[in-house]
Structures are given as C-alpha cells and as structure tokens.
Design a protein around this motif. Structure first.
Motif, PDB file in Angstrom:
ATOM      1  N   UNK A   2       6.448   4.065  -0.765  1.00  0.00           N
ATOM      2  CA  UNK A   2       4.996   4.154  -0.735  1.00  0.00           C
ATOM      3  C   UNK A   2       4.405   3.349  -1.891  1.00  0.00           C
ATOM      4  N   UNK A   3       3.229   2.790  -1.672  1.00  0.00           N
ATOM      5  CA  UNK A   3       2.552   2.034  -2.703  1.00  0.00           C
ATOM      6  C   UNK A   3       1.060   2.263  -2.568  1.00  0.00           C
ATOM      7  N   UNK A   4       0.363   2.231  -3.695  1.00  0.00           N
ATOM      8  CA  UNK A   4      -1.088   2.348  -3.684  1.00  0.00           C
ATOM      9  C   UNK A   4      -1.683   0.987  -3.338  1.00  0.00           C
ATOM     10  N   UNK A  18      -4.685   0.081  -3.080  1.00  0.00           N
ATOM     11  CA  UNK A  18      -5.834  -0.304  -3.900  1.00  0.00           C
ATOM     12  C   UNK A  18      -5.426  -1.154  -5.093  1.00  0.00           C
ATOM     13  N   UNK A  19      -4.244  -0.888  -5.649  1.00  0.00           N
ATOM     14  CA  UNK A  19      -3.767  -1.674  -6.795  1.00  0.00           C
ATOM     15  C   UNK A  19      -3.531  -3.134  -6.433  1.00  0.00           C
ATOM     16  N   UNK A  20      -3.362  -3.395  -5.136  1.00  0.00           N
ATOM     17  CA  UNK A  20      -3.164  -4.758  -4.654  1.00  0.00           C
ATOM     18  C   UNK A  20      -4.435  -5.326  -4.029  1.00  0.00           C
ATOM     19  N   UNK A  21      -5.521  -4.591  -4.143  1.00  0.00           N
ATOM     20  CA  UNK A  21      -6.775  -5.054  -3.575  1.00  0.00           C
ATOM     21  C   UNK A  21      -6.842  -4.936  -2.071  1.00  0.00           C
ATOM     22  N   UNK A  22      -6.104  -3.980  -1.505  1.00  0.00           N
ATOM     23  CA  UNK A  22      -6.054  -3.809  -0.058  1.00  0.00           C
ATOM     24  C   UNK A  22      -6.589  -2.435   0.327  1.00  0.00           C
ATOM     25  N   UNK A  23      -7.196  -2.337   1.507  1.00  0.00           N
ATOM     26  CA  UNK A  23      -7.750  -1.046   1.937  1.00  0.00           C
ATOM     27  C   UNK A  23      -6.662  -0.103   2.430  1.00  0.00           C
ATOM     28  N   UNK A  24      -6.945   1.193   2.317  1.00  0.00           N
ATOM     29  CA  UNK A  24      -6.030   2.207   2.834  1.00  0.00           C
ATOM     30  C   UNK A  24      -6.285   2.432   4.318  1.00  0.00           C
ATOM     31  N   UNK A  25      -5.293   2.997   4.973  1.00  0.00           N
ATOM     32  CA  UNK A  25      -5.458   3.524   6.340  1.00  0.00           C
ATOM     33  C   UNK A  25      -5.885   2.475   7.354  1.00  0.00           C
ATOM     34  N   UNK A  26      -5.404   1.240   7.180  1.00  0.00           N
ATOM     35  CA  UNK A  26      -5.605   0.203   8.194  1.00  0.00           C
ATOM     36  C   UNK A  26      -4.260  -0.485   8.428  1.00  0.00           C
ATOM     37  N   UNK A  27      -3.993  -0.965   9.640  1.00  0.00           N
ATOM     38  CA  UNK A  27      -2.751  -1.716   9.868  1.00  0.00           C
ATOM     39  C   UNK A  27      -2.820  -3.090   9.203  1.00  0.00           C
ATOM     40  N   UNK A  28      -1.734  -3.472   8.526  1.00  0.00           N
ATOM     41  CA  UNK A  28      -1.703  -4.715   7.747  1.00  0.00           C
ATOM     42  C   UNK A  28      -0.538  -5.588   8.195  1.00  0.00           C
ATOM     43  N   UNK A  37       7.657 -10.265  -9.435  1.00  0.00           N
ATOM     44  CA  UNK A  37       7.896  -8.840  -9.611  1.00  0.00           C
ATOM     45  C   UNK A  37       6.928  -7.973  -8.802  1.00  0.00           C
ATOM     46  N   UNK A  38       5.839  -8.546  -8.305  1.00  0.00           N
ATOM     47  CA  UNK A  38       4.882  -7.795  -7.498  1.00  0.00           C
ATOM     48  C   UNK A  38       5.202  -7.844  -6.000  1.00  0.00           C
ATOM     49  N   UNK A  39       6.116  -8.712  -5.600  1.00  0.00           N
ATOM     50  CA  UNK A  39       6.359  -8.912  -4.172  1.00  0.00           C
ATOM     51  C   UNK A  39       6.920  -7.678  -3.459  1.00  0.00           C
ATOM     52  N   UNK A  40       7.841  -6.916  -4.034  1.00  0.00           N
ATOM     53  CA  UNK A  40       8.306  -5.722  -3.316  1.00  0.00           C
ATOM     54  C   UNK A  40       7.170  -4.773  -2.949  1.00  0.00           C
ATOM     55  N   UNK A  41       6.213  -4.581  -3.859  1.00  0.00           N
ATOM     56  CA  UNK A  41       5.085  -3.705  -3.558  1.00  0.00           C
ATOM     57  C   UNK A  41       4.207  -4.290  -2.462  1.00  0.00           C
ATOM     58  N   UNK A  59       5.213  -6.121   0.092  1.00  0.00           N
ATOM     59  CA  UNK A  59       5.896  -5.802   1.349  1.00  0.00           C
ATOM     60  C   UNK A  59       5.689  -4.331   1.722  1.00  0.00           C
ATOM     61  N   UNK A  60       5.795  -3.429   0.736  1.00  0.00           N
ATOM     62  CA  UNK A  60       5.639  -1.996   1.018  1.00  0.00           C
ATOM     63  C   UNK A  60       4.233  -1.663   1.503  1.00  0.00           C
ATOM     64  N   UNK A  61       3.269  -2.495   1.142  1.00  0.00           N
ATOM     65  CA  UNK A  61       1.886  -2.257   1.562  1.00  0.00           C
ATOM     66  C   UNK A  61       1.620  -2.727   2.986  1.00  0.00           C
ATOM     67  N   UNK A  62       2.577  -3.402   3.611  1.00  0.00           N
ATOM     68  CA  UNK A  62       2.376  -3.975   4.946  1.00  0.00           C
ATOM     69  C   UNK A  62       3.010  -3.102   6.022  1.00  0.00           C
ATOM     70  N   UNK A  63       2.598  -3.361   7.255  1.00  0.00           N
ATOM     71  CA  UNK A  63       3.170  -2.687   8.415  1.00  0.00           C
ATOM     72  C   UNK A  63       4.122  -3.581   9.193  1.00  0.00           C
ATOM     73  N   UNK A  64       3.960  -4.886   9.060  1.00  0.00           N
ATOM     74  CA  UNK A  64       4.891  -5.832   9.679  1.00  0.00           C
ATOM     75  C   UNK A  64       4.741  -7.186   9.017  1.00  0.00           C
ATOM     76  N   UNK A  65       5.750  -8.019   9.205  1.00  0.00           N
ATOM     77  CA  UNK A  65       5.735  -9.393   8.692  1.00  0.00           C
ATOM     78  C   UNK A  65       5.668 -10.361   9.868  1.00  0.00           C
ATOM     79  N   UNK A  66       4.802 -11.356   9.735  1.00  0.00           N
ATOM     80  CA  UNK A  66       4.645 -12.405  10.746  1.00  0.00           C
ATOM     81  C   UNK A  66       5.048 -13.730  10.126  1.00  0.00           C
ATOM     82  N   UNK A  67       5.928 -14.461  10.804  1.00  0.00           N
ATOM     83  CA  UNK A  67       6.383 -15.761  10.292  1.00  0.00           C
ATOM     84  C   UNK A  67       6.530 -16.705  11.485  1.00  0.00           C
TER      85      UNK A  67
END
Length: 379
Positions: A188-190, A192-202, A262-266, A268-276
C-alpha cells in the motif's frame, strides 16, 4: 554465487550511469552491484553522474554534454541520434581516466564510439570486450555503413530473438535483465504523496518519451475510458507533445512525472496496471518491475513478450486501439491475490538480479577463457 578464485577486473562504460534512470543504466548498475560482491571481482563504472555512498563498486565521473542538448540537432550519418552526440562528448574525459591495463574485461551497450574505443585501446593486450544488446542488436548483425566495424569478444543477447539472430556470428549468451523482488514488491502507498488522487483506477506508463515507445498512442486509448487516470513517468524529446496531448484529452486525469529511482517502487504500488505499447523492445525493465510489484500488464503480443511474461499478462495487437482498450478493461480485473502471486513467482523463478548476476559472471569467465585461448595464454 560461486567463483573459481580467478581475479576479474571489470569496467562498465556508459554515459548515463549514475545520471539517468533508464533501462540500460539501471541494468548495468544492478549487474555491477551483484558482480562486485563476489570474491576476487572488482568492478568500476564510468559514467557522467555522481558517486553514491555504500556501493560495492568504484564509480569514476566523466564529464560530458547530456543528450538533451542535442535533441534538435540534425540526424546525419554516424550522428544519427542525440545519444550518439552525447557518446562522442563522453570520449575526451574517458580517454583521460580509462587505462586498459587496469581491466580484464570491458562492457558497454553503446555504439559506435564506445565500442570502437574500448576495442582499440591497449593494442593486442587490450581487455576483452562484451557488448550488451540493451538498446537493440542492430550493430551486431547489420553489415553496412558504420555498423560494418562492430566487433566484440562476447555478445549478451537480452531476448531470444537477438540470440537466434546472432549466435552463429558472435560468441553469445542469452541473459535477460532482472529486478530486485524485495525493492519492487506489492504494498500500500499513500497516493497523495505522489500527487495522485485516491479511489480512482490508475494506469501507469513508464517509458522514454520517444516515438518508438508510442506513449501518444497510449494517451489516446486511455482517454476513451471514463474515470481512468493515466500516469506517464519518463522524459525524452516528445515531452512537450506528450504533456500537451495528455492535458488536452485527459484534463484532470493525466499526470506526467519524472521521479528518482528510489521513488519508482511506490509509483508502481500506486497503479492498478501497467501499459506499454512499444512494438520492438530489447527487453523492457518496466515489465519485470511491474510483475515484481504484482501489477497486470497490457502490452504488444510478440515472441519476446510471450517468452518474458508467460501467462501473467494481457497481450494484444497494440496497433489496434480497440484491442488496447479491451485489454485495459480485462487487466483491471486481474488484481486478485492469485494473479499477484503468479507474477511474483515468475520474477523469483527467472528474473531476480542475484540470478542474472551469476549468469553474467559465468559468461564473463567463458569470454576471458576464450580470449586467453586465442592469445595462446595458458590459464
């Protein structure tokens, strides 16, 4: 890891080391860290960044002009990209600091200037040279223009297509990139600390902002899914185009970020899926970082992605926008504990850096034995 008590002095040479967070630089720094912890192995990195505390290897700073300064210069024969311009400005400082007699083996993934430099300094007793296909294998198989002058004592192929294409010409080994499963792990990650909203799919895209990564196409696809937020993390010549399009099509739902490693793991944890959406990827560290974090991936279906990702991801024809959109909807449903565990199992089985470091060490030993045999040296 094991060793046979033979000393091995290795130099990794790449302008972006310790300065930029990109696939090749991350891979070289991680491999160097694993190798430097072996008994009898010493590792030196030559790059344009700054030294870091508590690293098991030696870092040598080399001044150069960053690639970003060359993005608007003409692309001409030999100087075909901003990376080649940057590489050329790296040579004067490298010439002053690099001594061939200090090393048994050199490693780069940059062509043409670093490959030529490392293969010619030291004469007949130069260190063995290994080229890694982090940025593609074109220099190894093309036989025209400046690519006619490519050479190496060992070629690391980061995917099986590269290996099959080059195995009959060069001394090759198939070695993928890796990830630290302890650093990149579910959690789990907050937001807000990454400038992202809560409770939305990312949706997360981690990529250089260059045309071949097709970030623009990703924005267009994600923009059509209501309430979905998109985070693009990376930099490159298309930064203005990417940011403008994201704000235009996804106002309030688009987030462009450039984060330290060093911020990259958090992130990823803030996302719901990765698109490439890259159609031709030498390896793609983003894949295994996402897998290690437990994230589903939507990416282009190819022999390489099938080999890497096995049954863990959603593979589609990403040239078809409708398939990308359908793949995103499918992947958003694949975040249950069983799916997450399967992705972690794949990483631990095939892609942990400790295993990859061992593979590099064994290959380097074989390269050095082969070079010694050619020179008639008894080992």
């Amino acid at each position: 890891m094991t060793n046979d008590n033979q000393p091995m002095r290795i130099a990794f040479v790449l302008p972006g080391l310790h300065r930029v967070v990109r696939g090749a630089e991350v891979a070289f720094e991680s491999i160097a860290r694993e190798l430097a912890q072996l008994e009898g192995v010493s590792v030196t990195l030559f790059g344009s960044g700054e030294g870091r505390d508590h690293q098991p290897y030696t870092f040598v700073h080399i001044d150069n002009i960053p690639r970003e300064r060359f993005e608007n210069l003409p692309q001409v024969p030999l100087f075909r990209t901003e990376y080649v311009y940057e590489e050329f400005t790296f040579l004067p400082g490298l010439s002053r600091r690099y001594r061939p007699s200090d090393f048994d083996l050199t490693v780069t993934c940059s062509y043409p200037f670093l490959n030529w430099f490392l293969r010619t300094r030291g004469g007949k007793r130069r260190p063995a040279h290994v080229f890694v296909t982090q940025n593609g294998d074109y220099p190894a198989y093309a036989n025209r223009r400046e690519y006619r002058f490519f050479g190496c004592d060992g070629l690391v192929c980061t995917n099986p297509e590269y290996f099959e294409r080059n195995k009959d010409r060069w001394f090759c080994r198939l070695i993928p990139n890796g990830v630290n499963p302890e650093q990149f792990s579910p959690g789990q990650v907050e937001r807000e600390a990454l400038g992202l909203p809560r409770d939305v799919p990312v949706v997360l895209m981690v990529s250089a902002l260059i045309p071949s990564k097709r970030v623009v196409e990703g924005i267009r696809a994600v923009s059509q899914i209501e309430d979905l937020h998109l985070v693009v993390c990376g930099d490159g010549p298309e930064r203005e185009k990417v940011n403008n399009l994201g704000q235009q099509l996804m106002a309030g739902r688009f987030h462009w970020k450039k984060l330290p490693r060093e911020k990259m793991p958090d992130l990823y944890r803030a996302a719901d899926l990765v698109l490439h959406l890259s159609l031709d990827e030498p390896f793609g560290n983003v894949y295994i970082e996402a897998l290690a974090t437990g994230l589903p991936i939507v990416t282009h279906e190819s022999a390489v992605t099938q080999w890497m990702l096995e049954e863990t991801s959603v593979l589609v024809d990403t040239t078809e926008e409708a398939q990308v959109i359908a793949g995103i909807h499918q992947a958003l449903k694949l975040n249950n504990p069983e799916d997450i565990s399967g992705r972690r199992e794949l990483v631990e089985r095939r892609f942990a850096w400790s295993q990859i470091g061992q593979m590099y060490y064994e290959f380097f030993k074989d390269v050095l034995k082969g070079v010694s045999h050619k020179l008639g040296i008894i080992t």
